[in-house]
Scaffold this motif. Structure first.
Motif, mmCIF file in Angstrom:
data_model
loop_
_atom_site.group_PDB
_atom_site.id
_atom_site.type_symbol
_atom_site.label_atom_id
_atom_site.label_comp_id
_atom_site.label_asym_id
_atom_site.label_seq_id
_atom_site.Cartn_x
_atom_site.Cartn_y
_atom_site.Cartn_z
ATOM 1 N N LEU A 164 0.846 -1.189 0.000
ATOM 2 C CA LEU A 164 0.000 0.000 0.000
ATOM 3 C C LEU A 164 0.883 1.241 0.000
ATOM 4 O O LEU A 164 1.720 1.422 0.889
ATOM 5 C CB LEU A 164 -0.923 0.013 1.221
ATOM 6 C CG LEU A 164 -1.852 1.214 1.359
ATOM 7 C CD1 LEU A 164 -2.850 1.275 0.201
ATOM 8 C CD2 LEU A 164 -2.591 1.161 2.691
ATOM 9 N N SER A 166 -0.515 4.604 -0.741
ATOM 10 C CA SER A 166 -1.248 5.750 -0.206
ATOM 11 C C SER A 166 -2.743 5.477 -0.218
ATOM 12 O O SER A 166 -3.217 4.560 -0.892
ATOM 13 C CB SER A 166 -0.948 7.014 -1.030
ATOM 14 O OG SER A 166 -1.466 6.888 -2.342
ATOM 15 N N THR A 167 -3.459 6.304 0.547
ATOM 16 C CA THR A 167 -4.920 6.266 0.548
ATOM 17 C C THR A 167 -5.431 7.695 0.448
ATOM 18 O O THR A 167 -4.732 8.647 0.816
ATOM 19 C CB THR A 167 -5.500 5.628 1.830
ATOM 20 O OG1 THR A 167 -5.120 6.431 2.949
ATOM 21 C CG2 THR A 167 -5.013 4.202 2.023
ATOM 22 N N GLN A 168 -6.627 7.820 -0.068
ATOM 23 C CA GLN A 168 -7.270 9.131 -0.160
ATOM 24 C C GLN A 168 -8.754 8.920 0.133
ATOM 25 O O GLN A 168 -9.387 8.062 -0.462
ATOM 26 C CB GLN A 168 -7.076 9.714 -1.563
ATOM 27 C CG GLN A 168 -7.722 11.057 -1.765
ATOM 28 C CD GLN A 168 -7.488 11.595 -3.174
ATOM 29 O OE1 GLN A 168 -6.634 11.107 -3.914
ATOM 30 N NE2 GLN A 168 -8.255 12.600 -3.552
ATOM 31 N N ARG A 169 -9.306 9.708 1.069
ATOM 32 C CA ARG A 169 -10.712 9.591 1.425
ATOM 33 C C ARG A 169 -11.488 10.742 0.803
ATOM 34 O O ARG A 169 -11.078 11.896 0.888
ATOM 35 C CB ARG A 169 -10.884 9.626 2.941
ATOM 36 C CG ARG A 169 -12.313 9.386 3.381
ATOM 37 C CD ARG A 169 -12.413 9.340 4.910
ATOM 38 N NE ARG A 169 -13.681 8.820 5.324
ATOM 39 C CZ ARG A 169 -14.806 9.522 5.375
ATOM 40 N NH1 ARG A 169 -14.808 10.796 5.021
ATOM 41 N NH2 ARG A 169 -15.934 8.957 5.766
ATOM 42 N N GLN A 175 -13.002 5.482 -0.782
ATOM 43 C CA GLN A 175 -11.573 5.436 -0.462
ATOM 44 C C GLN A 175 -10.787 5.051 -1.709
ATOM 45 O O GLN A 175 -11.083 4.021 -2.322
ATOM 46 C CB GLN A 175 -11.295 4.381 0.614
ATOM 47 C CG GLN A 175 -11.945 4.650 1.944
ATOM 48 C CD GLN A 175 -11.142 5.624 2.789
ATOM 49 O OE1 GLN A 175 -9.935 5.747 2.643
ATOM 50 N NE2 GLN A 175 -11.826 6.324 3.660
ATOM 51 N N LEU A 177 -7.326 3.710 -3.045
ATOM 52 C CA LEU A 177 -6.154 2.989 -2.562
ATOM 53 C C LEU A 177 -5.144 2.865 -3.701
ATOM 54 O O LEU A 177 -5.504 2.518 -4.817
ATOM 55 C CB LEU A 177 -6.562 1.594 -2.082
ATOM 56 C CG LEU A 177 -7.703 1.534 -1.081
ATOM 57 C CD1 LEU A 177 -8.105 0.093 -0.825
ATOM 58 C CD2 LEU A 177 -7.342 2.237 0.213
#
Length: 184
Positions: A164, A166-169, A175, A177
């Motif tokens: 993983l 990065s993540t962004q909400r 989400q 991913l």
């Protein structure tokens, strides 16, 4: 050499039916930005025909929502490669048919496309994953349990391990991913 990035929307239970997600400006802006970062798009025939049947009209519709129209216009301008064994003519501008052996053709496309290639076709992605050609994954998970298929990477011969990045909400609860294939 550019990376081959697979990107797709999925529900929490893995459904990849394009009608089962939350579609808003923020999501369209995300995909538009990701497409802009890529040098080309890659589709299988089915996905290409879904796109071809919808987006050219949106690109010319002055009343279309801003984010949708911007996506459509940038998609029109982007180089689009299509893998198809049953279709040979592709009139949508900037569309090129992928010819020959899939592994060789996609490897050559990666070499000649320094900014990378974004693939958004689930059946094609499974074939590319079996060949070990996908470098990164942009999976956007929607807070929906669909309770039906089709599902992502159905029928893959073995497990793949990813890292993983990065993540962004999003405001909607979606989400994004960003994964990379784990070395080794």
């Amino acid at each position: 050499m550019g990376l081959l990035t697979f990107g797709l929307n999925v529900t929490l239970d893995g459904c990849i039916d394009h009608t089962q997600g939350i579609v808003d400006d923020e999501l369209h802006d995300y995909w538009t930005q990701l497409m802009e970062q890529s040098g080309a798009m890659l589709f299988g025939r089915n996905t290409y025909e879904l796109m071809e049947g919808a987006w050219p009209a949106v690109a010319r519709d002055e009343k279309a929502p801003r984010a949708m129209r911007e996506w459509a216009q940038k998609l029109e301008a982007k180089a689009k490669y299509v893998v198809s064994g049953s279709r040979s003519k592709f009139p949508w501008q900037n569309t090129i048919k992928v010819e020959g052996d899939l592994r060789e053709a996609i490897s050559a496309l990666k070499v000649k496309t320094a900014k990378g290639v974004l693939v958004g076709a689930p059946k094609l992605a499974t074939a590319l994953e079996e060949l070990g050609l996908i470098d990164e994954y942009r999976i956007v998970v929607h807070p929906i349990i669909s309770g039906r298929g089709p599902t992502l990477f159905h029928g893959l011969s073995s497990a793949r391990h990813l890292e993983l990045l990065s993540t962004q909400r999003f405001k909607s609860g979606v989400q994004a991913l960003h994964f990379r294939r784990k070395a080794g």
